[in-house]
Design an enzyme around this catalytic site. Structure first.
Site, PDB file in Angstrom:
ATOM      1  CB  ALA A  13      14.365  84.882 144.909  1.00 29.65           C
ATOM      2  CB  THR A  41       8.557  80.775 147.787  1.00 29.38           C
ATOM      3  OG1 THR A  41       9.308  81.543 146.837  1.00 29.38           O
ATOM      4  CG2 THR A  41       9.450  80.464 148.973  1.00 29.38           C
ATOM      5  N   GLY A  47      12.184  71.455 153.041  1.00 29.96           N
ATOM      6  CA  GLY A  47      13.119  72.059 153.970  1.00 29.96           C
ATOM      7  C   GLY A  47      14.185  72.883 153.279  1.00 29.96           C
ATOM      8  CG  ASP A 213       5.649  85.945 132.318  1.00 29.39           C
ATOM      9  OD1 ASP A 213       5.379  85.492 131.199  1.00 29.39           O
ATOM     10  OD2 ASP A 213       4.893  85.819 133.300  1.00 29.39           O
ATOM     11  CG  HIS A 234       9.402  66.518 143.184  1.00 32.10           C
ATOM     12  ND1 HIS A 234       8.903  65.420 143.840  1.00 32.10           N
ATOM     13  CD2 HIS A 234      10.015  67.271 144.134  1.00 32.10           C
ATOM     14  CE1 HIS A 234       9.194  65.509 145.122  1.00 32.10           C
ATOM     15  NE2 HIS A 234       9.866  66.624 145.336  1.00 32.10           N
ATOM     16  CD  GLU A 247      13.889  64.926 147.846  1.00 31.08           C
ATOM     17  OE1 GLU A 247      14.998  65.079 148.356  1.00 31.08           O
ATOM     18  OE2 GLU A 247      13.637  65.159 146.656  1.00 31.08           O
ATOM     19  NE  ARG A 271      13.972  66.855 144.771  1.00 35.05           N
ATOM     20  CZ  ARG A 271      13.607  68.069 145.142  1.00 35.05           C
ATOM     21  NH1 ARG A 271      13.659  69.069 144.276  1.00 35.05           N
ATOM     22  NH2 ARG A 271      13.187  68.294 146.367  1.00 35.05           N
ATOM     23  CB  SER A 371      15.251  75.577 145.605  1.00 34.91           C
ATOM     24  OG  SER A 371      14.294  75.007 146.476  1.00 34.91           O
ATOM     25  CG  LEU A 372      13.017  76.819 150.422  1.00 37.82           C
ATOM     26  CD1 LEU A 372      12.412  76.097 151.614  1.00 37.82           C
ATOM     27  CD2 LEU A 372      12.209  78.071 150.098  1.00 37.82           C
TER      28      LEU A 372
END
Length: 534
Positions: A13, A41, A47, A213, A234, A247, A271, A371-372
């Site tokens: 990110a 990451t 994927g 943080d 997970h 996964e 999940r 998420s990616l």
């Protein structure tokens, strides 16, 4: 400083945001407490979702509906539509900068099916997808000359209250190499520090750096967070170490078996459902295994090399011949700093992106492969938004006057007695959270855990560090991380207690139904004041 963007965090990110801000014509400085290629990451192995129809028929609309279903009526539909409709462009951009995606025989980007998806949608690079994306982004940043300040631990965000709205004017960091407090000025800052699932200590798939943080510092500065109670487990982490088994192994056809050799759940259900089913089997006294033996050693070596390596390294088994012992572990935090469609927090000039932010696309349960995608799509938005703000705003404030205050704060912490070992308390916190704030929860134990956390907070001044030095004082850094996790733990518990229902990853055994009144986001500030927002 005008025309400058600071990015805190160098995971996917942060790097995407930095590239986007650079492309928008601003100077960019990336600050990270470790090194860029070590971020979380790299553990996003399975994927990145995009409806390309390279393997079977798919559409952005199907992707949208799968995401909304998984979110359990808690995602913002406009945000989800933006995410899914932007997916094809995100993959094309990653491909254009050199991400080495696996390919089909006819040269198209390969795709696999992940949990909760109605089509084969996740683009991948073997089972190293996040790692290869991360390395490509880092190479791109270095090629463009983007500045990195490594081994700087975030202390606080510095804000100005002189205008009608609180504004960011810089950050204070601890230089781990020298032990010096450094103040870096900017009117535009992007928080990309990742999530907080390391609250669960040894029961998390995340690295030890995922201590929340950035979220904690932003809350102290006056930002608000949302949906902190939603923590995704997970289903498949290695039993002994909590190391993630992607996964992708189930997407390729792996089975979940109990001690009797029985399959007990659809392996590609969302999940939260799979994790609860495993949890229930374990409570019955069953051991749980992932079985990929039938996929064959050739397929495993080609498509799942990392999973095979991890199983051999941490469990001393060959997954082409033996069952993989697994358990669920805390993996992803859906909640985070509350942001708008431009990734802005309620503090002017402070933006947030990735797992530390709540873009309201995951709701109560994140869809695997999103998420990616989120960090690419919203990372680009964050970079553009922060760059635009930096060009239009220049706070003429000297932040050097804050240095003494932050130095004194650190010296005060070093003066704490260390009659209580905070490492032991951190382990105790993780055990409590896994048992009582994990896959299944109830109000009575949540309240009890809250009292225990409050007692730990009260005792912090007796949990000081033994290392009073400056250079590479990891003891001090780990205490500061523990302090942040305790702070966030209390807020997580307050949110979980207040949400008197079950929804997605938040499952209350004493309130197992979902209620319309709770189809709203939990908003919380640093003082634990809660409100709800649709």
């Amino acid at each position: 400083m005008k025309n400058r963007v600071i990015v805190i965090g160098s995971g996917g990110a942060g790097l995407v945001a930095a590239l986007s801000a650079h492309e928008s014509g601003t100077k960019v400085t990336i600050i990270t407490k470790e090194y860029p290629t070590r971020s979380q990451t790299c553990m996003a192995q399975g994927g990145i979702n995009a409806a390309l129809s390279n393997v079977d028929e798919d559409s952005a609309e199907l992707h949208i509906q799968n995401t909304l279903k998984s979110a359990r009526s808690l995602a913002n539909e406009d945000a989800v539509r933006f995410l899914c409709n932007s997916a094809k462009g995100a993959i094309e951009w990653l491909d254009s900068i050199g991400v080495p995606f696996s390919r089909t025989k006819d040269g198209k980007i390969a795709q696999r099916k992940l949990g909760g998806a109605s089509a084969t949608r996740a683009c991948y690079a073997q089972d190293y997808t996040g790692l290869k994306i991360l390395h490509t982004l880092y190479d791109r940043c270095t090629a463009l000359g983007i500045e990195f300040l490594n081994e700087r631990y975030l202390l606080e965000f510095i804000t100005d209250d002189s205008s009608n709205k609180k504004s960011i004017c810089g950050v204070s960091v601890l230089n781990k190499r020298s032990g010096e407090v450094e103040l870096i000025q900017s009117s535009s800052v992007i928080v990309a520090t990742g999530g907080y699932s390391r609250v669960f200590h040894n029961y998390s798939t995340n690295s030890i750096s995922s201590s929340g943080d950035g979220i904690a510092a932003a809350l102290r500065a006056g930002a608000v967070a949302s949906d902190l109670e939603f923590i995704q487990f997970h289903p498949t982490s290695l039993k002994g170490s909590s190391i993630l088994i992607s996964e992708s192994a189930r997407g390729a056809g792996g089975y979940l078996l109990n001690s009797k050799g029985e399959r007990f759940i659809n392996e590609l259900a969302p999940r939260d459902e799979v994790s609860r089913a495993i949890h229930d089997e374990i409570l019955k006294g069953e051991s749980i295994f992932l079985d990929i033996r039938h996929l064959g050693s050739e397929f495993i070596e080609k498509e799942l090399p990392q999973e095979a390596k991890l199983a051999k390294l941490y469990e001393n088994i060959d997954p082409s011949l033996e069952l993989i012992p697994i358990k669920p572990a805390a993996h992803y935090t859906m909640g985070g700093l509350d942001v708008n469609e431009k990734t802005s927090t309620n503090i002017q000039g402070l933006f947030a992106v990735g797992e530390c932010a709540n873009h309201r696309v995951h709701g109560a349960n994140r869809l695997g492969g999103n998420s990616l995608l989120e960090l690419v799509v919203f990372g680009r938005v964050a970079g553009e938004s922060a760059a635009k703000f930096a060009k239009e705003n220049d706070l003429d404030i000297d932040i050097k006057r804050y240095k003494n205050l932050h130095e004194e704060n650190l010296e005060q912490i070093k003066s704490y007695t260390n009659e209580i070992n905070f490492y032991e308390k951190y382990s105790e916190l993780g055990e409590m959270f896994y048992k009582d704030v994990g896959i299944k929860r109830d109000k009575k134990t949540l309240l009890c855990t809250l009292e225990n956390v409050k007692e730990m907070k009260k005792a912090l001044k007796r949990m000081g560090v033994s290392d009073k030095g400056n250079i590479y004082n990891s003891n001090l850094i780990e205490f500061l991380e523990f302090k942040n996790m305790l702070f966030l733990s209390e807020l997580i518990l307050l949110c979980a207690i207040q949400r008197d229902e079950s929804r997605g990853a938040h499952f209350r055994v004493d309130a197992q139904e979902s209620h319309k009144v709770f189809e709203a986001h939990t908003i919380i500030d640093k003082d634990g004041v809660i409100s709800y927002e649709n």
